[in-house]
Design a protein around this motif. Structure first.
Motif, PDB file in Angstrom:
ATOM      1  N   SER A 190      10.680  53.590  18.275  1.00 22.32           N
ATOM      2  CA  SER A 190      10.841  53.199  16.871  1.00 22.32           C
ATOM      3  C   SER A 190       9.527  53.245  16.096  1.00 22.32           C
ATOM      4  O   SER A 190       9.530  53.305  14.860  1.00 22.32           O
ATOM      5  N   GLU A 191       8.405  53.231  16.801  1.00 24.54           N
ATOM      6  CA  GLU A 191       7.103  53.280  16.140  1.00 24.54           C
ATOM      7  C   GLU A 191       6.814  54.629  15.492  1.00 24.54           C
ATOM      8  O   GLU A 191       5.884  54.757  14.693  1.00 24.54           O
ATOM      9  N   TYR A 192       7.607  55.637  15.811  1.00 23.04           N
ATOM     10  CA  TYR A 192       7.440  56.941  15.170  1.00 23.04           C
ATOM     11  C   TYR A 192       7.976  56.943  13.740  1.00 23.04           C
ATOM     12  O   TYR A 192       7.829  57.938  13.036  1.00 23.04           O
ATOM     13  N   MET A 193       8.600  55.833  13.328  1.00 23.50           N
ATOM     14  CA  MET A 193       9.213  55.756  12.003  1.00 23.50           C
ATOM     15  C   MET A 193       8.762  54.505  11.266  1.00 23.50           C
ATOM     16  O   MET A 193       8.404  53.508  11.894  1.00 23.50           O
ATOM     17  N   GLU A 194       8.820  54.559   9.952  1.00 20.23           N
ATOM     18  CA  GLU A 194       8.565  53.370   9.141  1.00 20.23           C
ATOM     19  C   GLU A 194       9.802  52.490   9.059  1.00 20.23           C
ATOM     20  O   GLU A 194       9.694  51.262   9.004  1.00 20.23           O
ATOM     21  N   GLU A 195      10.984  53.093   9.038  1.00 15.94           N
ATOM     22  CA  GLU A 195      12.235  52.330   9.019  1.00 15.94           C
ATOM     23  C   GLU A 195      12.465  51.732  10.404  1.00 15.94           C
ATOM     24  O   GLU A 195      12.679  52.447  11.377  1.00 15.94           O
ATOM     25  N   GLN A 196      12.412  50.409  10.483  1.00 15.57           N
ATOM     26  CA  GLN A 196      12.508  49.728  11.758  1.00 15.57           C
ATOM     27  C   GLN A 196      13.909  49.147  11.972  1.00 15.57           C
ATOM     28  O   GLN A 196      14.621  48.846  11.017  1.00 15.57           O
ATOM     29  N   PRO A 197      14.310  48.971  13.226  1.00 12.70           N
ATOM     30  CA  PRO A 197      15.656  48.452  13.502  1.00 12.70           C
ATOM     31  C   PRO A 197      15.793  46.972  13.153  1.00 12.70           C
ATOM     32  O   PRO A 197      14.812  46.233  13.099  1.00 12.70           O
ATOM     33  N   ASP A 198      17.050  46.559  12.951  1.00 15.39           N
ATOM     34  CA  ASP A 198      17.369  45.145  12.766  1.00 15.39           C
ATOM     35  C   ASP A 198      17.565  44.456  14.111  1.00 15.39           C
ATOM     36  O   ASP A 198      17.432  43.234  14.217  1.00 15.39           O
ATOM     37  N   ILE A 199      17.934  45.247  15.113  1.00 19.44           N
ATOM     38  CA  ILE A 199      18.125  44.755  16.481  1.00 19.44           C
ATOM     39  C   ILE A 199      17.554  45.809  17.425  1.00 19.44           C
ATOM     40  O   ILE A 199      17.704  47.008  17.188  1.00 19.44           O
ATOM     41  N   ILE A 200      16.904  45.364  18.485  1.00 18.21           N
ATOM     42  CA  ILE A 200      16.400  46.304  19.497  1.00 18.21           C
ATOM     43  C   ILE A 200      16.862  45.836  20.877  1.00 18.21           C
ATOM     44  O   ILE A 200      16.921  44.638  21.155  1.00 18.21           O
ATOM     45  N   CYS A 227      21.186  48.091  11.840  1.00 20.09           N
ATOM     46  CA  CYS A 227      20.677  49.209  12.647  1.00 20.09           C
ATOM     47  C   CYS A 227      20.179  48.698  13.999  1.00 20.09           C
ATOM     48  O   CYS A 227      19.293  47.839  14.062  1.00 20.09           O
ATOM     49  N   ILE A 228      20.764  49.243  15.077  1.00 20.36           N
ATOM     50  CA  ILE A 228      20.474  48.812  16.439  1.00 20.36           C
ATOM     51  C   ILE A 228      19.788  49.945  17.200  1.00 20.36           C
ATOM     52  O   ILE A 228      20.384  51.008  17.410  1.00 20.36           O
ATOM     53  N   ALA A 229      18.551  49.725  17.605  1.00 14.75           N
ATOM     54  CA  ALA A 229      17.828  50.715  18.412  1.00 14.75           C
ATOM     55  C   ALA A 229      18.001  50.385  19.889  1.00 14.75           C
ATOM     56  O   ALA A 229      17.555  49.327  20.347  1.00 14.75           O
TER      57      ALA A 229
END
Length: 429
Positions: free
Chosen positions: A253-263, A235-237
């Motif tokens: 991304s801080e609005y979610m618990e599921e965080q990206p693998d790449i930003i 997952c890339i944000a």
């Protein structure tokens, strides 16, 4: 020969039809939220000069830091060498980024930061599955997205006027709509069906930028990320636009618990002072490149990778971002947007102005003018820009989508000035 004549003779401006184009405004200097031309006219920079400027133009703290660094080391090749600004910036970013991320790779702009992310993800599977594998090579992306102008970035961007001339040269992508209550299950079904062939899912979290500042809810994106992760999709944000406080939080991304693998980061990374891109990844991705097989090296780089001046500007910007002035500025713009949004909604409901879909998130506010098609080539854009410039305000609508995204140093008085200017313009449509 004056400056504008010289410009006409030798410069090709971006995103600008060349025939019969208006003369560009010659800007002599910047001061806070203001751009000042050679005649002394002042224009409030309501879009942060393409979303990059966080703290105001010609900020003395960043300028001083740049001067001190330039006197010591301006640039050095980053293969086989390193330097303090790059190390300090990587440490500073990893301390505020989602904890899942552990390595920083430098590039030079937003498009290349997404290009790096996609190459990282695709080669991750190539490294893991072997060179002869026909496995995970597709990418998953949203319709209406925009990730940059290089070929990989264009491939995962919506097929639009930005990419029209190159459609037959772009690689295969699985496109889906942004998630909402009515379509989330069908989107999950697509991921279930296509997942074994998808290397990565790239998305602009919560706000699609150049696609028209379209917004969607965190809870549906989180559910989609969770589904993608269940199929081992990276997952890339793409937080090139949304990063560094634009949405009200440090990162969308801080609005979610599921965080990206790449930003992916750029734009506000240096406070709008120097070009710099960052692609930060999780450790499991990095470890796929830690091998005795030299063919599994990540063969990517730029001449100006981790430029010391750009890293120094980014460090200075991050320091300013942590100060109370910036924190209060983000809060002030957010609260102003909430009030203005209420006013715009009333105007739309009461047919006081030809607008629709007013929306806001953090320091970003947008709406459409109900004139022609909802598209980038809508001719209302230069009309609105010209009317606003006459009032000392610089905005640049995306077609008929008018948006505001000012620097965090904007004052209450300047916010009020901006709001009144927009309302006066709307009354003329």
């Amino acid at each position: 020969m004056n400056w504008l004549s010289k410009d006409r003779n030798c410069i090709w401006h971006p995103f600008t039809p060349q025939k019969d184009m208006d003369d560009p405004i010659f800007i002599e200097r910047g001061e806070g939220v203001w751009l000042i031309d050679e005649k002394g006219n002042r224009y409030l920079d309501a879009i942060s000069s393409w979303w990059v400027n966080l703290h105001g133009h010609a900020h003395p703290y960043i300028a001083k830091a740049l001067f001190q660094q330039a006197s010591k080391l301006e640039h050095i090749i980053f293969a086989g060498f390193t330097h303090a600004p790059a190390i300090r910036l990587a440490e500073a970013l990893l301390s505020i980024l989602p904890k899942r991320l552990s390595r920083v790779f430098y590039s030079d702009n937003g498009s290349t930061s997404t290009e790096v992310a996609m190459k990282m993800a695709i080669q991750y599977w190539w490294n893991k599955e072997g060179r002869e594998s026909n496995g995970r090579k597709k990418l998953l992306a949203f319709r209406n997205s925009y990730h940059g102008d290089t070929f990989g970035a264009m491939s995962v961007s919506d097929r639009s006027v930005f990419t029209l001339a190159f459609h037959d040269l772009l690689f295969e992508v699985v496109f889906i709509d942004t998630p909402e209550e009515g379509n989330i299950e069908s989107l999950e079904a697509i991921i279930d069906r296509e997942g074994d062939g998808i290397a990565a899912f790239i998305y602009e979290p919560l706000v699609q930028g150049a696609g028209g500042i379209r917004m969607y809810e965190a809870k549906w994106l989180e559910r989609l990320i969770r589904k993608a992760r269940s199929k081992s999709i990276i997952c890339i944000a793409d937080e090139v636009m949304t990063g560094f406080g634009r949405t009200g939080k440090l990162f969308a991304s801080e609005y979610m618990e599921e965080q990206p693998d790449i930003i992916c980061l750029s734009k506000g990374l240096t406070g709008g002072v120097m070009p710099l891109g960052v692609t930060a990844c999780a450790d499991f991705i990095y470890q796929a490149y830690v091998t005795d097989d030299r063919l599994k090296t990540f063969f990517h780089g730029h001449s100006f990778t981790a430029n010391p001046l750009a890293c120094t500007a980014a460090l200075a910007s991050l320091e300013l971002l942590k100060e109370e002035a910036a924190i209060q500025g983000i809060r002030r713009i957010t609260e102003s947007n909430i009030r203005f949004l209420t006013r715009l909604q009333a105007m739309a409901t009461n047919n006081e102005a030809p607008i629709k879909n007013p929306r806001a998130l953090g320091t970003i506010l947008a709406f459409e003018i109900s004139s022609g098609k909802d598209e980038y080539l809508n001719k209302v854009s230069p009309v609105v820009t010209r009317m606003a410039m006459e009032k000392g305000i610089y905005i640049r609508p995306l077609g008929n989508t008018v948006y505001l995204m000012p620097p965090y140093c904007i004052s209450d008085r300047e916010l009020a000035l901006l709001e009144e200017c927009i309302c006066e313009i709307l009354m003329k449509f």
